[in-house]
Write a protein that holds these residues in place. Structure first.
Motif, PDB file in Angstrom:
ATOM      1  N   ASP A 329       0.848  -1.187   0.000  1.00 57.75           N
ATOM      2  CA  ASP A 329       0.000   0.000   0.000  1.00 57.75           C
ATOM      3  C   ASP A 329       0.886   1.240   0.000  1.00 57.75           C
ATOM      4  N   THR A 330       0.284   2.418   0.075  1.00 55.51           N
ATOM      5  CA  THR A 330       1.056   3.654  -0.058  1.00 55.51           C
ATOM      6  C   THR A 330       2.054   3.842   1.088  1.00 55.51           C
ATOM      7  N   LEU A 331       1.682   3.457   2.291  1.00 55.25           N
ATOM      8  CA  LEU A 331       2.624   3.585   3.416  1.00 55.25           C
ATOM      9  C   LEU A 331       3.763   2.590   3.288  1.00 55.25           C
ATOM     10  N   GLN A 332       3.429   1.363   2.911  1.00 58.73           N
ATOM     11  CA  GLN A 332       4.475   0.350   2.759  1.00 58.73           C
ATOM     12  C   GLN A 332       5.429   0.705   1.627  1.00 58.73           C
ATOM     13  N   ALA A 333       4.895   1.223   0.521  1.00 57.79           N
ATOM     14  CA  ALA A 333       5.758   1.632  -0.585  1.00 57.79           C
ATOM     15  C   ALA A 333       6.682   2.770  -0.156  1.00 57.79           C
ATOM     16  N   ALA A 334       6.157   3.700   0.642  1.00 56.09           N
ATOM     17  CA  ALA A 334       6.950   4.862   1.044  1.00 56.09           C
ATOM     18  C   ALA A 334       8.082   4.508   1.996  1.00 56.09           C
ATOM     19  N   THR A 335       7.951   3.386   2.701  1.00 55.94           N
ATOM     20  CA  THR A 335       9.001   2.974   3.640  1.00 55.94           C
ATOM     21  C   THR A 335       9.848   1.828   3.101  1.00 55.94           C
ATOM     22  N   ASP A 336       9.626   1.434   1.873  1.00 53.20           N
ATOM     23  CA  ASP A 336      10.396   0.369   1.229  1.00 53.20           C
ATOM     24  C   ASP A 336      11.881   0.748   1.229  1.00 53.20           C
ATOM     25  N   ALA A 337      12.727  -0.167   1.653  1.00 51.45           N
ATOM     26  CA  ALA A 337      14.160   0.124   1.763  1.00 51.45           C
ATOM     27  C   ALA A 337      14.763   0.510   0.412  1.00 51.45           C
ATOM     28  N   GLN A 338      14.298  -0.123  -0.655  1.00 48.16           N
ATOM     29  CA  GLN A 338      14.832   0.209  -1.983  1.00 48.16           C
ATOM     30  C   GLN A 338      14.402   1.613  -2.420  1.00 48.16           C
ATOM     31  N   VAL A 339      13.180   1.990  -2.069  1.00 50.65           N
ATOM     32  CA  VAL A 339      12.701   3.347  -2.348  1.00 50.65           C
ATOM     33  C   VAL A 339      13.574   4.369  -1.632  1.00 50.65           C
ATOM     34  N   ARG A 340      13.859   4.098  -0.366  1.00 49.71           N
ATOM     35  CA  ARG A 340      14.658   5.033   0.426  1.00 49.71           C
ATOM     36  C   ARG A 340      16.117   5.059  -0.037  1.00 49.71           C
ATOM     37  N   ALA A 341      16.635   3.903  -0.411  1.00 46.92           N
ATOM     38  CA  ALA A 341      18.030   3.848  -0.852  1.00 46.92           C
ATOM     39  C   ALA A 341      18.261   4.690  -2.103  1.00 46.92           C
ATOM     40  N   ASN A 342      17.227   4.818  -2.937  1.00 46.40           N
ATOM     41  CA  ASN A 342      17.350   5.580  -4.172  1.00 46.40           C
ATOM     42  C   ASN A 342      16.880   7.025  -4.052  1.00 46.40           C
ATOM     43  N   GLY A 343      16.482   7.431  -2.864  1.00 52.96           N
ATOM     44  CA  GLY A 343      16.065   8.811  -2.684  1.00 52.96           C
ATOM     45  C   GLY A 343      14.797   9.161  -3.423  1.00 52.96           C
TER      46      GLY A 343
END
Length: 401
Positions: A329-343
């Protein structure tokens, strides 16, 4: 240095679509001056409730998503003094960006010829609902009407027999896609001007963007003379490939497999699942036998995957060669480690917002906060060379805020 540093954009636009193009240009380093009505501002500032989500106070993501990184000028363009200010700003601008309809542009004196009269080299960019030509060019619209409904997505995603239609997955969905298209067109026009000296008029519509987003399906439809139809959601997916579908985990999450060559990946999947005995099962030896025994394979995979939570499968699937993903979901996608690693999500003032998707030189996109209404009016007028007496006079007349 960001690629558009030194580029100035004059934005006369409202709501989500065209301002989101300005946000992308600001992400890329442009100085974007957002011109808002001197009294009411951009009506988007009043958007507090979106579906079940209600925002109290500031900051307001409904405004910030499409307006981060800009400066705001409160200006009444309906007054001669206001148009004079706008024209002075246009003289030094590289881009004029607007969502206003043709009749409003003509009435306010901000159409192509008006702006080019004070700056012949300016790139003039327009965002519309239905395009600049045809019988309906003067009509307005929103992403729900032009992008989602009219361009085909609503009908193509809604299963046959459904009453009504499936709605967009979130607010400004088509607006944001279309705004990114418009920002790309502006960047191309700036390159053309740099190379040839010739400015362009750039047009992007919600309708055209909606068609482009569905372009593969429309190409097939035209070739085969058959409308694309929505598919009723199922617990799996492909009837001939057990490795292309959904599987529920022990903690009621879902895993999506999309391995279009099942014979290539079957053994690897079995080892990651802890069932190496299935790797040599003759029912699953080739693509043909796998297709013939998809029902058996799906039943086995469902039973195995249902025994462990998603976190455990994520660790095991780190060794999986084929494409897979957790359904988030939108919260899970926003905290995904790969999402965060890529800024892909960045800090914009007091808010975290999604960065525009293009990065340069493998660096995170720096986001600026959205401006408060008319917060930079005095700063912008001072840059134009206005003295304080003239600024006060404009404020007293209601020309600026």
């Amino acid at each position: 240095m960001k690629p558009l540093e030194g580029i100035r954009v004059l934005e006369v636009a409202m709501y989500g679509f065209v301002p989101s193009a300005g946000a992308v240009l600001a992400d890329w380093g442009a100085d974007v001056i957002k011109v808002e009505h001197a009294v009411t501002g951009d009506p988007q500032r009043g958007l507090r409730q979106t579906g079940p989500f209600k925002v109290e106070g500031e900051p307001n993501p409904n405004v910030a998503h499409a307006n981060r990184g800009k400066r705001s000028l409160g200006l009444d363009m309906g007054k001669p003094e206001g148009r004079e200010v706008l024209y002075e700003l246009a003289q030094d601008a590289d881009v004029f960006l607007t969502s206003f309809l043709p009749a409003s542009r003509a009435r306010l004196g901000i159409d192509v010829d008006d702006i080019r009269a004070v700056n012949p080299r300016i790139v003039y960019a327009r965002g519309s609902a239905l395009g600049p030509r045809g019988a309906e060019a003067d009509r307005g619209g929103y992403d729900m009407t032009a992008f989602w409904a009219r361009a085909g997505t609503a009908a193509s995603i809604t299963p046959p027999g459904t009453t009504g239609m499936i709605m967009p997955p979130g607010p400004a969905y088509g607006d944001t896609v279309s705004g990114t298209n418009l920002a790309g067109g502006i960047a191309a026009a700036l390159l053309r001007r740099e190379r040839t000296g010739e400015p362009s008029v750039v047009d992007v519509s919600l309708l055209g963007s909606g068609l482009w987003a569905l372009g593969h399906s429309i190409g097939l439809s035209l070739h085969l003379d058959r409308a694309w139809e929505g598919v009723t959601p199922s617990d799996h997916g492909s009837p001939t490939n057990p490795l292309s579908g959904l599987y529920r985990t022990a903690d009621d999450r879902y895993i999506s497999f999309v391995m279009l060559q099942p014979a290539r990946f079957w053994a690897n999947v079995c080892h990651c699942l802890g069932r190496p005995d299935l790797a040599d099962d003759p029912r699953f030896a080739t693509a043909e036998t796998i297709a013939a025994h998809t029902g058996d394979a799906v039943k086995i995979l469902r039973e195995v995957i249902a025994t462990r939570p998603l976190a455990e499968w994520s660790e095991r699937f780190a060794a999986l060669d084929g494409p897979w993903a957790p359904v988030q979901d939108t919260l899970q996608a926003a905290t995904d480690a790969q999402v965060r690693a890529n800024g892909y999500i960045g800090q914009a003032g007091d808010l975290e917002l999604v960065a525009s998707p293009v990065q340069f030189d493998v660096e995170n996109t720096t986001l600026g906060p959205a401006p408060e209404f008319a917060a930079q009016t005095e700063e912008i007028l001072t840059e134009l060379g206005y003295d304080w007496d003239r600024i006060l006079a404009l404020k007293a007349s209601g020309t600026v805020t």
